[in-house]
Design a protein around this motif. Structure first.
Motif, PDB file in Angstrom:
ATOM      1  N   ALA A  75     -27.428  28.898 -13.532  1.00  0.00           N
ATOM      2  CA  ALA A  75     -28.166  27.808 -14.158  1.00  0.00           C
ATOM      3  C   ALA A  75     -27.161  26.745 -14.588  1.00  0.00           C
ATOM      4  O   ALA A  75     -25.967  27.024 -14.721  1.00  0.00           O
ATOM      5  CB  ALA A  75     -28.951  28.320 -15.353  1.00  0.00           C
ATOM      6  N   VAL A  76     -27.649  25.530 -14.807  1.00  0.00           N
ATOM      7  CA  VAL A  76     -26.768  24.430 -15.186  1.00  0.00           C
ATOM      8  C   VAL A  76     -27.347  23.730 -16.407  1.00  0.00           C
ATOM      9  O   VAL A  76     -28.541  23.446 -16.470  1.00  0.00           O
ATOM     10  CB  VAL A  76     -26.601  23.407 -14.041  1.00  0.00           C
ATOM     11  N   PHE A  77     -26.469  23.463 -17.371  1.00  0.00           N
ATOM     12  CA  PHE A  77     -26.858  22.748 -18.580  1.00  0.00           C
ATOM     13  C   PHE A  77     -25.885  21.593 -18.792  1.00  0.00           C
ATOM     14  O   PHE A  77     -24.680  21.752 -18.574  1.00  0.00           O
ATOM     15  CB  PHE A  77     -26.822  23.671 -19.800  1.00  0.00           C
ATOM     16  N   MET A  78     -26.408  20.451 -19.196  1.00  0.00           N
ATOM     17  CA  MET A  78     -25.545  19.332 -19.522  1.00  0.00           C
ATOM     18  C   MET A  78     -25.895  18.808 -20.904  1.00  0.00           C
ATOM     19  O   MET A  78     -27.076  18.671 -21.245  1.00  0.00           O
ATOM     20  CB  MET A  78     -25.653  18.198 -18.507  1.00  0.00           C
ATOM     21  N   PHE A  79     -24.863  18.529 -21.683  1.00  0.00           N
ATOM     22  CA  PHE A  79     -25.007  17.965 -23.018  1.00  0.00           C
ATOM     23  C   PHE A  79     -24.283  16.626 -23.032  1.00  0.00           C
ATOM     24  O   PHE A  79     -23.081  16.567 -22.801  1.00  0.00           O
ATOM     25  CB  PHE A  79     -24.407  18.905 -24.063  1.00  0.00           C
ATOM     26  N   LYS A  80     -25.034  15.549 -23.295  1.00  0.00           N
ATOM     27  CA  LYS A  80     -24.469  14.198 -23.287  1.00  0.00           C
ATOM     28  C   LYS A  80     -24.583  13.593 -24.679  1.00  0.00           C
ATOM     29  O   LYS A  80     -25.675  13.372 -25.179  1.00  0.00           O
ATOM     30  CB  LYS A  80     -25.206  13.293 -22.295  1.00  0.00           C
ATOM     31  N   SER A  81     -23.446  13.319 -25.285  1.00  0.00           N
ATOM     32  CA  SER A  81     -23.447  12.602 -26.565  1.00  0.00           C
ATOM     33  C   SER A  81     -22.929  11.196 -26.299  1.00  0.00           C
ATOM     34  O   SER A  81     -21.735  10.958 -26.244  1.00  0.00           O
ATOM     35  CB  SER A  81     -22.552  13.306 -27.590  1.00  0.00           C
ATOM     36  N   ASN A  82     -23.852  10.260 -26.071  1.00  0.00           N
ATOM     37  CA  ASN A  82     -23.440   8.890 -25.768  1.00  0.00           C
ATOM     38  C   ASN A  82     -24.510   7.910 -26.206  1.00  0.00           C
ATOM     39  O   ASN A  82     -25.540   8.291 -26.740  1.00  0.00           O
ATOM     40  CB  ASN A  82     -23.111   8.728 -24.279  1.00  0.00           C
ATOM     41  N   LEU A  83     -24.243   6.653 -25.963  1.00  0.00           N
ATOM     42  CA  LEU A  83     -25.154   5.589 -26.395  1.00  0.00           C
ATOM     43  C   LEU A  83     -25.774   4.905 -25.194  1.00  0.00           C
ATOM     44  O   LEU A  83     -25.897   3.677 -25.145  1.00  0.00           O
ATOM     45  CB  LEU A  83     -24.399   4.574 -27.261  1.00  0.00           C
ATOM     46  N   MET A  84     -26.195   5.680 -24.193  1.00  0.00           N
ATOM     47  CA  MET A  84     -26.791   5.095 -23.007  1.00  0.00           C
ATOM     48  C   MET A  84     -28.093   4.392 -23.339  1.00  0.00           C
ATOM     49  O   MET A  84     -28.838   4.820 -24.206  1.00  0.00           O
ATOM     50  CB  MET A  84     -27.073   6.176 -21.949  1.00  0.00           C
ATOM     51  N   SER A  85     -28.348   3.331 -22.617  1.00  0.00           N
ATOM     52  CA  SER A  85     -29.647   2.679 -22.725  1.00  0.00           C
ATOM     53  C   SER A  85     -30.672   3.454 -21.909  1.00  0.00           C
ATOM     54  O   SER A  85     -30.333   4.314 -21.113  1.00  0.00           O
ATOM     55  CB  SER A  85     -29.563   1.236 -22.224  1.00  0.00           C
TER      56      SER A  85
END
Length: 293
Positions: A247-257
């Protein structure tokens, strides 16, 4: 940017490249982090890869320019009783680069990356380019380097392989100088009528997905350290594959629009383009979770 900088050749991988074949078992013990750094006025990418095998832990350091051209690479092979501290010198940008490390007292968890009592320092022209670990005093004393705010490094991409039967854990900082968190993914898919996905941060439930057969791919936003962290998951292989895929998990901590945010139909291999757009905004952590047999 390539999925991993070109210095790492055969270790550079894409999510879509992994299957359950035995040749991929070594990937379980690989953690790769990419840092955006500066050598004077020049921008570069430094990739640090930690590995583990029966001989112990080792690591690699690769330096790419901003055009993804490999400038230099060093390998510190896994060890049992030696090479726990040392120095290697390479050249890049027509300058001497010294790579120091001290892991003689390093503490390791289940993975190959140390989390305490160590340092890895990269120095050029007596300037600290990248400093990893929790021993800054020892690192500056050993390297006799000076700190410059213009050469501060930023971790923007990390990829890690973790494994377990139903519980998968790692440690992560969602902010460069933030708190080190315990991150746990729990999902029991064996002999369960309705599998449920639970994600915890520091023993606190921050996300739960029920009816996972219908929601095997999706995304959700959680709050950590007062910032929004978007979680993407794909557990299709766990539920519907006859092989032991990951399985694949992604965690993104950013200020994307909103227009930059990936959709649910987003391919995991498109992480390459996403990293390129958002490398200045936060951390992208990708976890490949493998079920133990």
């Amino acid at each position: 940017m390539k999925d991993f900088p070109s210095c790492f050749g055969e270790n550079a991988v894409q999510v879509s490249d992994f299957s359950s074949s035995s040749s991929n078992k070594s990937a379980h013990n690989l953690v790769t982090s990419v840092y955006q750094c500066r050598f004077g006025r020049r921008s570069c990418l430094i990739t640090v890869g930690w590995s583990k095998n029966l001989m112990g832990q080792g690591f690699s350091v690769g330096i790419d320019d901003n055009r993804d051209q490999c400038l230099c690479k060093i390998d510190v092979k896994p060890w049992l009783f030696s090479k726990r501290k040392g120095l290697k010198t390479v050249e890049a940008y027509s300058s001497k680069i010294d790579i120091y490390w001290d892991l003689s007292s390093a503490k390791f968890g289940s993975g190959p990356e140390p989390y305490e009592d160590f340092f890895v320092a990269i120095v050029s022209n007596q300037k600290m380019i990248l400093l990893l670990g929790d021993m800054p005093k020892e690192a500056y004393k050993k390297t006799v380097a000076t700190h410059s705010s213009s050469s501060s490094a930023h971790l923007f991409s990390k990829r890690e392989h973790i494994y377990g039967k139903k519980i998968f854990n790692t440690k992560v900082r969602f902010l460069n100088n933030g708190q080190l968190h315990d991150l746990v993914v729990e999902c029991d898919t064996v002999g369960v009528d309705e599998p449920c996905l639970v994600i915890r941060v520091d023993n606190k439930n921050v996300m739960q997905v029920k009816r996972l057969q219908w929601k095997f791919r999706g995304n959700h936003t959680i709050l950590v350290d007062g910032i929004a962290v978007e979680v993407f998951w794909d557990v299709h292989n766990w539920l519907f594959s006859s092989s032991h895929g990951n399985a694949v998990f992604m965690f993104k901590s950013n200020l994307m629009s909103d227009q930059d945010s990936p959709s649910l139909s987003w391919s995991w291999s498109s992480q390459r383009a996403l990293d390129t757009r958002t490398q200045n905004h936060g951390l992208s952590l990708v976890l490949y979770a493998w079920k133990s047999e």
